[in-house]
Design an enzyme around this catalytic site. Sequence first.
Site, PDB file in Angstrom:
ATOM      1  N   GLY A  13       0.875  -1.071   0.110  1.00  0.00           N
ATOM      2  CA  GLY A  13       0.087  -0.157  -0.109  1.00  0.00           C
ATOM      3  C   GLY A  13       0.834   1.389   0.049  1.00  0.00           C
ATOM      4  O   GLY A  13       2.047   1.175  -0.008  1.00  0.00           O
ATOM      5  N   ALA A  63      -5.021  -2.510   5.441  1.00  0.00           N
ATOM      6  CA  ALA A  63      -6.458  -2.003   5.572  1.00  0.00           C
ATOM      7  C   ALA A  63      -7.190  -2.391   4.416  1.00  0.00           C
ATOM      8  O   ALA A  63      -6.782  -2.458   3.311  1.00  0.00           O
ATOM      9  CB  ALA A  63      -6.563  -0.494   6.174  1.00  0.00           C
ATOM     10  N   ASP A 105     -10.282   9.787   9.054  1.00  0.00           N
ATOM     11  CA  ASP A 105     -11.000  10.717   9.475  1.00  0.00           C
ATOM     12  C   ASP A 105     -12.489  10.295   9.247  1.00  0.00           C
ATOM     13  O   ASP A 105     -13.589  11.018   9.609  1.00  0.00           O
ATOM     14  CB  ASP A 105     -10.809  11.928   8.543  1.00  0.00           C
ATOM     15  CG  ASP A 105     -10.910  11.454   6.863  1.00  0.00           C
ATOM     16  OD1 ASP A 105     -10.331  10.509   6.774  1.00  0.00           O
ATOM     17  OD2 ASP A 105     -11.171  12.704   6.364  1.00  0.00           O
ATOM     18  N   TYR A 128     -17.108   1.581   5.516  1.00  0.00           N
ATOM     19  CA  TYR A 128     -15.884   1.839   5.499  1.00  0.00           C
ATOM     20  C   TYR A 128     -15.245   2.463   6.844  1.00  0.00           C
ATOM     21  O   TYR A 128     -14.616   1.814   7.516  1.00  0.00           O
ATOM     22  CB  TYR A 128     -15.298   2.687   4.310  1.00  0.00           C
ATOM     23  CG  TYR A 128     -13.799   3.220   4.533  1.00  0.00           C
ATOM     24  CD1 TYR A 128     -12.777   2.123   4.663  1.00  0.00           C
ATOM     25  CD2 TYR A 128     -13.538   4.476   4.661  1.00  0.00           C
ATOM     26  CE1 TYR A 128     -11.533   2.526   4.949  1.00  0.00           C
ATOM     27  CE2 TYR A 128     -12.274   4.909   5.086  1.00  0.00           C
ATOM     28  CZ  TYR A 128     -11.102   4.092   5.103  1.00  0.00           C
ATOM     29  OH  TYR A 128      -9.874   4.568   5.389  1.00  0.00           O
TER      30      TYR A 128
END
Length: 301
Positions: A13, A63, A105, A128
């Site tokens: 990632g 993730a 966030d 999510y």
Amino acid sequence: MKPGPILITGATGQLGMALALQASARELAHVAVGRPDFDFDALDTVGRCVAATAPSLIVNAAAWTAVDAAETNADAAYRANRDGPEELAALCRIHEIPLIHVSTDYVFDGEKGAPYVEADPVAPLGVYGASKEAGERAVLGSGADAIVLRTAWVFSARGKNFARTMINAARRTGALKVVADQRGAPTAAEDLAGAILDIVVKLRRNGWRTEYQGVFHATNTGETTWHGFAEAIFDVAALHGEARPTVTPIATADWPTPTKRPADSRLDCTKLATIFQMTLPDWRDATHRVVTAILSQDRPT
């Protein structure tokens, strides 16, 4: 801290790659792992990686990050964002290894009207965000020495992200429409990785302290909208000879997506500055660096 390397998960990632590159540059011993050797869909791989690595600290950058796809793949999103981190945190508690876990966030609904502090109530709008919030609770409830870093709008010279998407779109068309009523802080993976490794160095120097436990916000300094971010990307691209498109600001309602996004997910990073004495660079400086790097990769050698 115990002796041993840093174990970095999510090696392929944006953040995982940035962490591994910077750890190498700093000559910090580390092992970066990803699928199939480390896979939250196969929890037995998690234990095997920790046992084989014997790390002094773990940074979890693995993730499920496909926000819209999470709506139709909820089970997979929860496996990656809650169940896997829960298993990892349990192992950290057993082996007395500190854990730095990255969150988002999107645990907030964006209705506050001001930057969020760590103690503000969470209210995710989609799968999510809900899965990431569940992961935060799992990690912090594990009994491990754990730092949860919420970040936002991550972009990098590597991988798929908004900056790369905008540059590619501008090469296909001279007119783009970009949402202008969602506010946040674009955050360069390289800057976030640098902050995480600075924390690692502090932990090695100071040992674990009670004030390190819990949630911290970590984004590049400043704020903008997706439209403002796009304009900044094209400002830099134009300096490198790229054709500049017309970028029309539009409302979120004019660009419907499967997941509702928070309208204002700015994060207050004062706690990070107070406890760890660090502030990430301004997002505009980060944009200049990242876009320049993207374009330099595109040039023939």
